[in-house]
Motif scaffolding. Sequence first.
Motif, PDB file in Angstrom:
ATOM      1  N   ILE A 106       1.682   7.641   3.243  1.00 24.78           N
ATOM      2  CA  ILE A 106       3.078   7.341   3.683  1.00 24.78           C
ATOM      3  C   ILE A 106       3.753   7.581   2.362  1.00 24.78           C
ATOM      4  O   ILE A 106       5.046   8.084   2.126  1.00 24.78           O
ATOM      5  CB  ILE A 106       3.352   6.137   4.394  1.00 24.78           C
ATOM      6  N   PHE A 107       3.128   7.037   1.309  1.00 28.81           N
ATOM      7  CA  PHE A 107       3.886   6.609   0.170  1.00 28.81           C
ATOM      8  C   PHE A 107       2.755   6.760  -1.111  1.00 28.81           C
ATOM      9  O   PHE A 107       1.622   6.138  -0.862  1.00 28.81           O
ATOM     10  CB  PHE A 107       4.557   5.606  -0.143  1.00 28.81           C
ATOM     11  N   GLU A 108       2.987   7.505  -2.007  1.00 32.68           N
ATOM     12  CA  GLU A 108       2.099   7.710  -3.239  1.00 32.68           C
ATOM     13  C   GLU A 108       2.980   7.699  -4.529  1.00 32.68           C
ATOM     14  O   GLU A 108       3.750   8.704  -4.551  1.00 32.68           O
ATOM     15  CB  GLU A 108       1.033   8.557  -3.242  1.00 32.68           C
ATOM     16  N   ALA A 109       2.771   6.803  -5.447  1.00 30.63           N
ATOM     17  CA  ALA A 109       3.615   6.871  -6.508  1.00 30.63           C
ATOM     18  C   ALA A 109       2.998   7.492  -7.656  1.00 30.63           C
ATOM     19  O   ALA A 109       1.720   7.223  -7.890  1.00 30.63           O
ATOM     20  CB  ALA A 109       3.830   5.404  -7.152  1.00 30.63           C
ATOM     21  N   ASP A 110       3.612   8.489  -8.536  1.00 33.42           N
ATOM     22  CA  ASP A 110       3.185   9.082  -9.731  1.00 33.42           C
ATOM     23  C   ASP A 110       2.857   8.095 -10.737  1.00 33.42           C
ATOM     24  O   ASP A 110       1.754   8.210 -11.322  1.00 33.42           O
ATOM     25  CB  ASP A 110       4.052  10.160 -10.083  1.00 33.42           C
ATOM     26  N   THR A 111       3.745   6.904 -10.777  1.00 30.78           N
ATOM     27  CA  THR A 111       3.470   5.884 -11.502  1.00 30.78           C
ATOM     28  C   THR A 111       3.547   4.810 -10.824  1.00 30.78           C
ATOM     29  O   THR A 111       4.248   4.461  -9.981  1.00 30.78           O
ATOM     30  CB  THR A 111       4.621   5.792 -13.001  1.00 30.78           C
ATOM     31  N   PRO A 112       2.830   3.806 -11.169  1.00 34.49           N
ATOM     32  CA  PRO A 112       2.937   2.369 -10.326  1.00 34.49           C
ATOM     33  C   PRO A 112       4.503   1.961  -9.963  1.00 34.49           C
ATOM     34  O   PRO A 112       5.130   1.997 -11.102  1.00 34.49           O
ATOM     35  CB  PRO A 112       1.990   1.354 -10.873  1.00 34.49           C
ATOM     36  N   MET A 113       4.745   1.423  -8.915  1.00 35.34           N
ATOM     37  CA  MET A 113       6.180   1.010  -8.626  1.00 35.34           C
ATOM     38  C   MET A 113       6.089  -0.636  -8.556  1.00 35.34           C
ATOM     39  O   MET A 113       5.237  -1.127  -8.030  1.00 35.34           O
ATOM     40  CB  MET A 113       6.410   1.628  -7.436  1.00 35.34           C
ATOM     41  N   ASP A 114       7.203  -1.155  -9.316  1.00 35.39           N
ATOM     42  CA  ASP A 114       7.446  -2.739  -8.992  1.00 35.39           C
ATOM     43  C   ASP A 114       7.584  -2.834  -7.449  1.00 35.39           C
ATOM     44  O   ASP A 114       7.878  -2.155  -6.573  1.00 35.39           O
ATOM     45  CB  ASP A 114       8.626  -2.948  -9.446  1.00 35.39           C
ATOM     46  N   ILE A 115       6.989  -4.190  -7.129  1.00 29.78           N
ATOM     47  CA  ILE A 115       6.981  -4.768  -5.807  1.00 29.78           C
ATOM     48  C   ILE A 115       8.384  -5.331  -5.495  1.00 29.78           C
ATOM     49  O   ILE A 115       8.682  -6.289  -6.091  1.00 29.78           O
ATOM     50  CB  ILE A 115       6.081  -5.603  -5.434  1.00 29.78           C
ATOM     51  N   ASN A 116       9.348  -4.674  -5.170  1.00 28.60           N
ATOM     52  CA  ASN A 116      10.736  -5.205  -4.776  1.00 28.60           C
ATOM     53  C   ASN A 116      11.266  -4.418  -3.405  1.00 28.60           C
ATOM     54  O   ASN A 116      10.687  -3.693  -2.856  1.00 28.60           O
ATOM     55  CB  ASN A 116      11.514  -4.759  -5.863  1.00 28.60           C
ATOM     56  N   ILE A 117      12.362  -4.943  -3.017  1.00 27.04           N
ATOM     57  CA  ILE A 117      12.878  -4.236  -1.773  1.00 27.04           C
ATOM     58  C   ILE A 117      12.929  -2.685  -1.834  1.00 27.04           C
ATOM     59  O   ILE A 117      13.866  -2.433  -2.552  1.00 27.04           O
ATOM     60  CB  ILE A 117      13.876  -4.948  -1.522  1.00 27.04           C
ATOM     61  N   SER A 118      12.267  -1.944  -1.244  1.00 29.66           N
ATOM     62  CA  SER A 118      12.124  -0.526  -1.455  1.00 29.66           C
ATOM     63  C   SER A 118      11.697   0.219  -0.242  1.00 29.66           C
ATOM     64  O   SER A 118      10.706  -0.294   0.428  1.00 29.66           O
ATOM     65  CB  SER A 118      11.347  -0.179  -2.793  1.00 29.66           C
ATOM     66  N   PHE A 119      12.336   1.419   0.038  1.00 34.34           N
ATOM     67  CA  PHE A 119      12.044   2.234   1.235  1.00 34.34           C
ATOM     68  C   PHE A 119      10.512   2.883   0.757  1.00 34.34           C
ATOM     69  O   PHE A 119      10.780   3.598  -0.300  1.00 34.34           O
ATOM     70  CB  PHE A 119      13.058   3.137   1.720  1.00 34.34           C
ATOM     71  N   ALA A 120       9.467   2.974   1.528  1.00 31.41           N
ATOM     72  CA  ALA A 120       8.380   3.811   1.124  1.00 31.41           C
ATOM     73  C   ALA A 120       8.168   5.192   1.961  1.00 31.41           C
ATOM     74  O   ALA A 120       7.829   6.177   1.296  1.00 31.41           O
ATOM     75  CB  ALA A 120       7.149   2.936   1.521  1.00 31.41           C
ATOM     76  N   GLY A 121       8.704   5.143   3.229  1.00 29.75           N
ATOM     77  CA  GLY A 121       8.567   6.437   3.962  1.00 29.75           C
ATOM     78  C   GLY A 121       8.816   5.964   5.314  1.00 29.75           C
ATOM     79  O   GLY A 121       8.529   5.114   5.957  1.00 29.75           O
ATOM     80  N   ASP A 122       8.753   7.332   5.945  1.00 26.74           N
ATOM     81  CA  ASP A 122       8.730   7.132   7.628  1.00 26.74           C
ATOM     82  C   ASP A 122       7.472   7.868   8.166  1.00 26.74           C
ATOM     83  O   ASP A 122       7.013   8.528   7.294  1.00 26.74           O
ATOM     84  CB  ASP A 122       9.903   8.086   8.129  1.00 26.74           C
ATOM     85  N   TYR A 123       6.933   7.408   9.109  1.00 31.77           N
ATOM     86  CA  TYR A 123       5.798   7.645   9.756  1.00 31.77           C
ATOM     87  C   TYR A 123       5.694   7.845  11.270  1.00 31.77           C
ATOM     88  O   TYR A 123       6.372   6.854  11.840  1.00 31.77           O
ATOM     89  CB  TYR A 123       4.532   6.937   9.236  1.00 31.77           C
ATOM     90  N   LEU A 124       5.462   8.922  11.781  1.00 33.19           N
ATOM     91  CA  LEU A 124       5.426   9.053  13.401  1.00 33.19           C
ATOM     92  C   LEU A 124       3.750   8.973  13.923  1.00 33.19           C
ATOM     93  O   LEU A 124       3.004   9.919  13.274  1.00 33.19           O
ATOM     94  CB  LEU A 124       5.978  10.488  13.586  1.00 33.19           C
TER      95      LEU A 124
END
Length: 172
Positions: A106-124
């Motif tokens: 659903i989500f993969e970061a090129d560089t590690p992302m801080d854990i804060n309120i953030s949208f990762a992606g949609d999934y069906l």
Amino acid sequence: EIYCIGLYPATGWTQPDTKTVTRSLDGQTDLMHASQQQGSWQTPFATQSYKHLLSWIRVGYCALSHEAEDFWGKILKIEAIETPSTLSLDLGSGKASYSGTANHVIFEADTPMDINISFAGDYLCAPNINEGKAYVKLKVTTQIEGKAKRETIVEVPLKKENGVDDVTMADA
């Protein structure tokens, strides 16, 4: 008489027999079905009403405290795991069934992302069902700087959009 059944999208379906169609689930493509109608020149078709065959899940992440951020580190990847991989639709009844298993990023970061309120992606997906309750299983990969990656499995319960009822097998 002419018979009509609606499938969305129009392509990508296979038909193993005259009463069933199947489709692989990729996590990104919405699948819908409109029940069979019959009509003729004298009796035109009514407007078709489509039913969604998958659940739409919006994934986000956040830390509730600085301690949680320190404990988990940064987000690297979020995957839906062990979700059904194939949908079979009975064209007569309109009943969908699901089989197989697959994992989808659903989500993969090129560089590690801080854990804060953030949208990762949609999934069906077709949710997993256990004792009449629907859920999706997520694998979250995090890393604290200078330490090994950590993978955590989370079963996320699903609710209907209005939040009143749990999603049941009849809805899935």
